[in-house]
Design a protein around this motif. Structure first.
Motif: not given
Length: 421
Positions: A230-232, A257-262, A128-132
């Motif tokens: 907000e979405t990352i 996307q994370k499993e709890n994100v609808n 994630k840090s690499l992408v940012i």
């Protein structure tokens, strides 16, 4: 998060043909020769799709199509030049243009990645840090000049496996520097379209935005279409097996996307240069499991008694580097929809595909000037009269993406249909 692509569906009579005449500019006459070829895997002999074909020491380029084939128009001053062929995961090749024959097969050898090299370097950062950090480097690694790009754009519509519509255009992209927030604009140079609405079952699919939809896949210039502050945080990131391109190590980062994100978000792969952390390629898809929400994202207008929802939405964007600076080079979009009519037993499946390739570009020192009469807008629906397909010289010296055999066949069938009507 903004919408990458929008679709317009209009209920029409099957015999109705929608055409808009677009004024074409006349390109400057110049001497060139056409070079056709095919790029294949040296071992498996399979065609290599989306391989980059570039004339060395120039900005003239194209990409291979779904059959690994390409057509490149080479200006006279480069007849003795060098052709560079590259593909993600393969060793780059350079060949003298004068030594190449038409319809020649060019093979690329798969690049070998050392496991010890990958394991040492990727432990320095989490994915994630690499992408940012990659997204933050647009002012440092990407073109910061006003750039005028020539591009070829193609848009096709299929009902199940049958081609029903083909639109093509040459455009000039007035590309703003990556270092500012100004949006690019597009000038139409030449365009043509063939559509056989008898194959569309009284539904006319129109892709709103045309070339802009492909331009917005430029994640570095337009990150708001996929990753925002907000979405990352709604995504999981992890490293995949690294690869190579042009003898450089490339990190491969998976995101989902994370499993709890609808809400429907994207999943795919980012290819990042290990040395500079520049984004070189990206392939991704939209999570279409929520039919209602994804339909709202794509469908702007439709008949009341029709349900339309996407079953697949995939995207690709490629970048090239010149003189140490990266720039947008190619992208494609493929959208598949199911159309259910109220009271009908069977549904129909439509696939809309679009692709755009930068074929030449130049740095423009002064502020980019607008030719207002030819500027198209993000709300544009590309349409053109069909007569262009009867003229093999229609594109002149402009480079295009070599059509697939199925598209060439579709053009001939549409021509026959138009003659009958």
């Amino acid at each position: 998060m903004k919408k990458l692509t929008q679709l317009t569906l209009i209920y029409i009579c099957a015999s109705f043909l929608f055409c808009t005449n677009i004024t074409a500019q006349t390109e400057t006459e110049e001497v060139y020769k056409e070079l056709e070829g095919k790029v294949i895997d040296a071992n498996l002999k399979d065609p290599l799709i989306f391989a980059d074909i570039v004339i060395k020491d120039s900005n003239i380029s194209t990409v291979t199509n779904a059959d690994g084939e390409f057509l490149l128009k080479i200006p006279e001053k480069f007849f003795d030049g060098i052709l560079t062929i590259s593909h993600l995961g393969y060793e780059k090749r350079e060949i003298k243009i004068s030594s190449l024959n038409n319809h020649e097969k060019i093979d690329l050898t798969a690049a070998i990645t050392k496991l010890d090299e990958v394991s040492i370097t990727t432990t320095k950062k989490d994915a994630k840090s690499l992408v940012i950090e990659t997204l933050s480097k647009k002012s440092e690694l990407y073109n910061t000049n006003n750039t005028l790009m020539t591009a070829f754009y193609r848009e096709t519509i299929k009902k199940r496996r049958r081609n029903a519509s083909l639109s093509e255009a040459v455009v000039k992209i007035h590309k703003q520097p990556y270092s500012n927030l100004k949006r690019d604009y597009i000038e139409l140079v030449k365009a043509r379209k063939n559509t056989d609405y008898t194959k569309l079952d009284t539904i006319a699919f129109k892709l709103q935005g045309g070339p802009f939809s492909n331009l917005y896949t430029d994640i570095i210039k337009y990150p708001e279409y996929i990753f925002t502050k907000e979405t990352i945080d709604l995504y999981n990131f992890n490293f995949d097996k690294s690869t190579r391109i042009n003898e450089k190590l490339i990190y491969v980062v998976n995101f989902k996307q994370k499993e709890n994100v609808n809400d429907p978000l994207y999943f795919g792969k980012l290819y990042i240069d290990a040395e500079t952390l520049a984004l070189t390629n990206a392939t991704y898809s939209l999570n279409v499991s929520n039919k209602e929400l994804t339909s709202q994202m794509y469908v702007r207008k439709k008949p009341r008694k029709v349900d339309v929802y996407p079953t697949e939405a995939t995207y690709r964007v490629n970048y090239r580097t010149k003189d140490g600076k990266w720039h947008y080079a190619y992208s494609n979009i493929s959208l598949t929809f199911k159309v259910n009519w109220e009271g009908k037993l069977f549904n129909n499946v439509y696939t809309l595909s679009s692709e755009m390739a930068i074929t030449d570009w130049e740095i423009v020192d002064e502020k980019l000037a607008k030719n207002k009469s030819q500027i198209i807008r993000p709300t544009t629906i590309l349409s053109e009269k069909a007569s262009g397909f009867s003229d093999p010289r229609f594109w002149g010296a402009y480079n295009i993406i070599e059509p697939e055999k199925s598209i060439e066949s579709a053009i001939k069938k549409i021509q026959k249909q138009l003659k009958r009507t």
